[in-house]
Scaffold this motif. Structure first.
Motif, mmCIF file in Angstrom:
data_model
loop_
_atom_site.group_PDB
_atom_site.id
_atom_site.type_symbol
_atom_site.label_atom_id
_atom_site.label_comp_id
_atom_site.label_asym_id
_atom_site.label_seq_id
_atom_site.Cartn_x
_atom_site.Cartn_y
_atom_site.Cartn_z
ATOM 1 N N LEU A 187 1.014 -1.009 -0.232
ATOM 2 C CA LEU A 187 0.166 0.456 -0.443
ATOM 3 C C LEU A 187 0.695 1.338 -0.124
ATOM 4 C CD1 LEU A 187 -2.783 -1.383 2.088
ATOM 5 C CD2 LEU A 187 -3.014 -1.597 -0.087
ATOM 6 N N GLU A 188 1.674 1.210 0.322
ATOM 7 C CA GLU A 188 2.570 2.585 0.457
ATOM 8 C C GLU A 188 3.171 2.629 -1.195
ATOM 9 O OE1 GLU A 188 5.960 4.042 3.120
ATOM 10 O OE2 GLU A 188 6.750 2.719 3.083
ATOM 11 N N THR A 189 3.810 1.188 -1.390
ATOM 12 C CA THR A 189 3.987 1.518 -2.720
ATOM 13 C C THR A 189 2.869 2.202 -3.970
ATOM 14 O OG1 THR A 189 5.734 -0.552 -2.657
ATOM 15 C CG2 THR A 189 5.217 0.252 -5.002
ATOM 16 N N ASN A 190 1.997 1.403 -3.549
ATOM 17 C CA ASN A 190 0.736 2.091 -4.513
ATOM 18 C C ASN A 190 0.237 2.186 -3.449
ATOM 19 O OD1 ASN A 190 1.498 0.210 -7.105
ATOM 20 N ND2 ASN A 190 1.684 -1.592 -4.673
ATOM 21 N N ARG A 191 -0.055 3.376 -3.467
ATOM 22 C CA ARG A 191 -1.139 4.115 -2.581
ATOM 23 C C ARG A 191 -2.482 4.309 -2.523
ATOM 24 N NH1 ARG A 191 3.291 9.663 -2.248
ATOM 25 N NH2 ARG A 191 2.274 9.583 -4.256
ATOM 26 N N GLY A 192 -2.818 4.583 -3.977
ATOM 27 C CA GLY A 192 -4.322 4.541 -3.770
ATOM 28 C C GLY A 192 -5.402 3.392 -3.570
ATOM 29 N N PHE A 193 -4.412 2.589 -3.721
ATOM 30 C CA PHE A 193 -5.201 0.989 -3.301
ATOM 31 C C PHE A 193 -5.129 0.870 -1.789
ATOM 32 C CE2 PHE A 193 -3.863 -0.339 -6.582
ATOM 33 C CZ PHE A 193 -4.218 -2.122 -7.413
ATOM 34 N N ALA A 194 -4.699 1.973 -0.804
ATOM 35 C CA ALA A 194 -4.653 2.012 0.356
ATOM 36 C C ALA A 194 -6.467 2.335 0.731
ATOM 37 C CB ALA A 194 -4.249 3.068 1.056
ATOM 38 N N LYS A 195 -6.951 3.157 0.369
ATOM 39 C CA LYS A 195 -8.074 3.774 -0.399
ATOM 40 C C LYS A 195 -9.287 2.874 0.022
ATOM 41 C CE LYS A 195 -7.575 8.604 -0.095
ATOM 42 N NZ LYS A 195 -7.816 10.546 -0.615
ATOM 43 N N ILE A 196 -9.197 2.252 -1.218
ATOM 44 C CA ILE A 196 -9.540 1.166 -1.607
ATOM 45 C C ILE A 196 -9.715 -0.638 -0.488
ATOM 46 C CG2 ILE A 196 -9.786 -1.120 -3.156
ATOM 47 C CD1 ILE A 196 -8.904 1.250 -5.620
ATOM 48 N N ILE A 197 -8.833 -0.556 0.486
ATOM 49 C CA ILE A 197 -8.503 -1.555 1.309
ATOM 50 C C ILE A 197 -9.622 -1.538 2.443
ATOM 51 C CG2 ILE A 197 -6.791 -2.833 2.733
ATOM 52 C CD1 ILE A 197 -7.028 -3.621 -0.442
ATOM 53 N N GLN A 221 -5.316 3.932 8.147
ATOM 54 C CA GLN A 221 -5.941 5.300 7.975
ATOM 55 C C GLN A 221 -5.392 5.992 8.606
ATOM 56 O OE1 GLN A 221 -8.939 4.967 7.447
ATOM 57 N NE2 GLN A 221 -9.019 7.078 7.494
ATOM 58 N N THR A 222 -4.376 5.794 8.902
ATOM 59 C CA THR A 222 -3.097 6.956 9.428
ATOM 60 C C THR A 222 -1.848 7.101 8.414
ATOM 61 O OG1 THR A 222 -2.603 5.918 11.891
ATOM 62 C CG2 THR A 222 -0.937 7.647 11.522
ATOM 63 N N PHE A 223 -1.780 6.376 7.623
ATOM 64 C CA PHE A 223 -1.131 6.891 6.814
ATOM 65 C C PHE A 223 -1.913 7.695 5.169
ATOM 66 C CE2 PHE A 223 -0.037 4.527 2.035
ATOM 67 C CZ PHE A 223 1.748 5.483 1.912
ATOM 68 N N ILE A 224 -3.178 7.314 5.458
ATOM 69 C CA ILE A 224 -4.596 8.091 4.336
ATOM 70 C C ILE A 224 -4.472 9.551 4.854
ATOM 71 C CG2 ILE A 224 -6.363 8.266 3.670
ATOM 72 C CD1 ILE A 224 -7.082 4.855 3.839
ATOM 73 N N ARG A 225 -4.604 9.340 6.582
ATOM 74 C CA ARG A 225 -4.886 10.723 7.567
ATOM 75 C C ARG A 225 -3.433 11.499 6.334
ATOM 76 N NH1 ARG A 225 -5.731 9.137 12.089
ATOM 77 N NH2 ARG A 225 -4.304 9.249 12.842
ATOM 78 N N ASN A 277 2.915 9.597 5.679
ATOM 79 C CA ASN A 277 3.912 8.902 7.178
ATOM 80 C C ASN A 277 4.028 7.369 6.289
ATOM 81 O OD1 ASN A 277 4.205 11.669 8.592
ATOM 82 N ND2 ASN A 277 2.864 10.554 9.756
ATOM 83 N N SER A 278 5.252 6.932 7.004
ATOM 84 C CA SER A 278 5.532 5.491 6.427
ATOM 85 C C SER A 278 4.488 4.938 7.483
ATOM 86 C CB SER A 278 6.792 5.557 6.229
ATOM 87 O OG SER A 278 6.829 3.250 5.615
ATOM 88 N N PRO A 279 3.703 3.601 6.886
ATOM 89 C CA PRO A 279 3.251 3.052 7.553
ATOM 90 C C PRO A 279 4.345 1.830 7.376
ATOM 91 C CG PRO A 279 2.536 2.488 5.354
ATOM 92 C CD PRO A 279 3.189 3.904 5.022
ATOM 93 N N VAL A 280 5.146 1.658 7.256
ATOM 94 C CA VAL A 280 5.839 0.312 7.173
ATOM 95 C C VAL A 280 6.741 0.461 8.950
ATOM 96 C CG1 VAL A 280 7.604 -1.288 6.735
ATOM 97 C CG2 VAL A 280 6.048 -0.200 5.015
ATOM 98 N N VAL A 281 7.791 2.076 8.861
ATOM 99 C CA VAL A 281 8.609 2.210 9.922
ATOM 100 C C VAL A 281 8.499 2.405 10.766
ATOM 101 C CG1 VAL A 281 9.930 4.196 10.493
ATOM 102 C CG2 VAL A 281 9.976 3.356 8.382
ATOM 103 N N SER A 282 6.901 2.899 10.912
ATOM 104 C CA SER A 282 5.519 2.545 13.097
ATOM 105 C C SER A 282 5.499 1.185 12.501
ATOM 106 C CB SER A 282 4.769 3.847 12.825
ATOM 107 O OG SER A 282 3.839 3.276 11.867
ATOM 108 N N TRP A 283 5.216 0.530 11.847
ATOM 109 C CA TRP A 283 5.052 -0.561 12.390
ATOM 110 C C TRP A 283 5.893 -1.691 13.118
ATOM 111 C CZ3 TRP A 283 1.617 -4.249 13.826
ATOM 112 C CH2 TRP A 283 2.224 -5.667 13.438
#
Length: 194
Positions: free
Chosen positions: A94-104, A166-170, A175-181
């Protein structure tokens, strides 16, 4: 000819994903999609009979990219690492394909896309089963017990993953979702694997 058709389909899906990345909400119409892909609306309809079909194809693309990788992971990684790696895989995609985050997270879907909503729910359920089974494999392989049962552990990881999305989208994808994960997973491991 077939390669050109595939390329056009991918181009249309990529453009839609890019539109979903925009900060301001964008009304996704085939007219706007045609304008941004520099092809006609008729050409879009030749590849996809409706906007819903584009979303469906994107969900299929997500699923076909994720689950084979999870299977490979299960063959090559230790059972205590697999739950975190599954979440890392999703967040990296999702970080690489950011638009997919809003679909997922279903933010991009309208009531007309109810079937897609159901498909995404099924994918998330399958991911949760994969995570739960990896916790069960850990108990089976090591003969050790988890701090709580495998269902609760998988619930926790899914909640963390969906929160990261959700935080990534917001953050408007800043903000990288992977680093904090990765930091969260190190803490969670200490709590779960006693």
């Amino acid at each position: 000819m077939a390669e050109s058709k595939v390329s056009r389909k991918i181009q249309i899906m990529q453009t839609l994903a890019e539109m979903l990345e925009e900060k301001a909400p964008v009304k996704i119409t085939t007219a706007e999609l045609a304008r941004r892909t520099n092809i006609t609306e008729a050409a879009i309809y030749r590849h996809f009979p409706s906007k819903r079909k584009i979303y469906e194809e994107m969900v299929v693309f997500f699923e076909s990219n994720i689950f084979p990788r999870i299977e490979a992971m299960k063959q090559n990684q230790s059972s205590d690492e697999i739950p975190g790696l599954i979440v890392t895989l999703i967040l990296t995609f999702l970080e690489t394909n950011r638009g997919f985050a809003k679909i997922i997270n279903k933010q991009a879907l309208s009531p007309a896309e109810a079937k897609i909503d159901d498909k995404i729910s099924l994918i998330l359920e399958k991911l949760q089963v994969e995570i739960k089974q990896s916790f069960q494999a850990y108990e089976r392989d090591t003969k050790k017990k988890l701090a709580v049962n495998s269902s609760s552990c998988s619930d926790l990881l899914m909640a963390c993953m969906e929160g990261q999305i959700q935080t990534f989208i917001r953050s408007n994808f800043k903000n990288s979702p992977v680093v904090s994960w990765q930091e969260h997973w190190e803490l969670i491991k200490k709590i779960i694997f006693v």
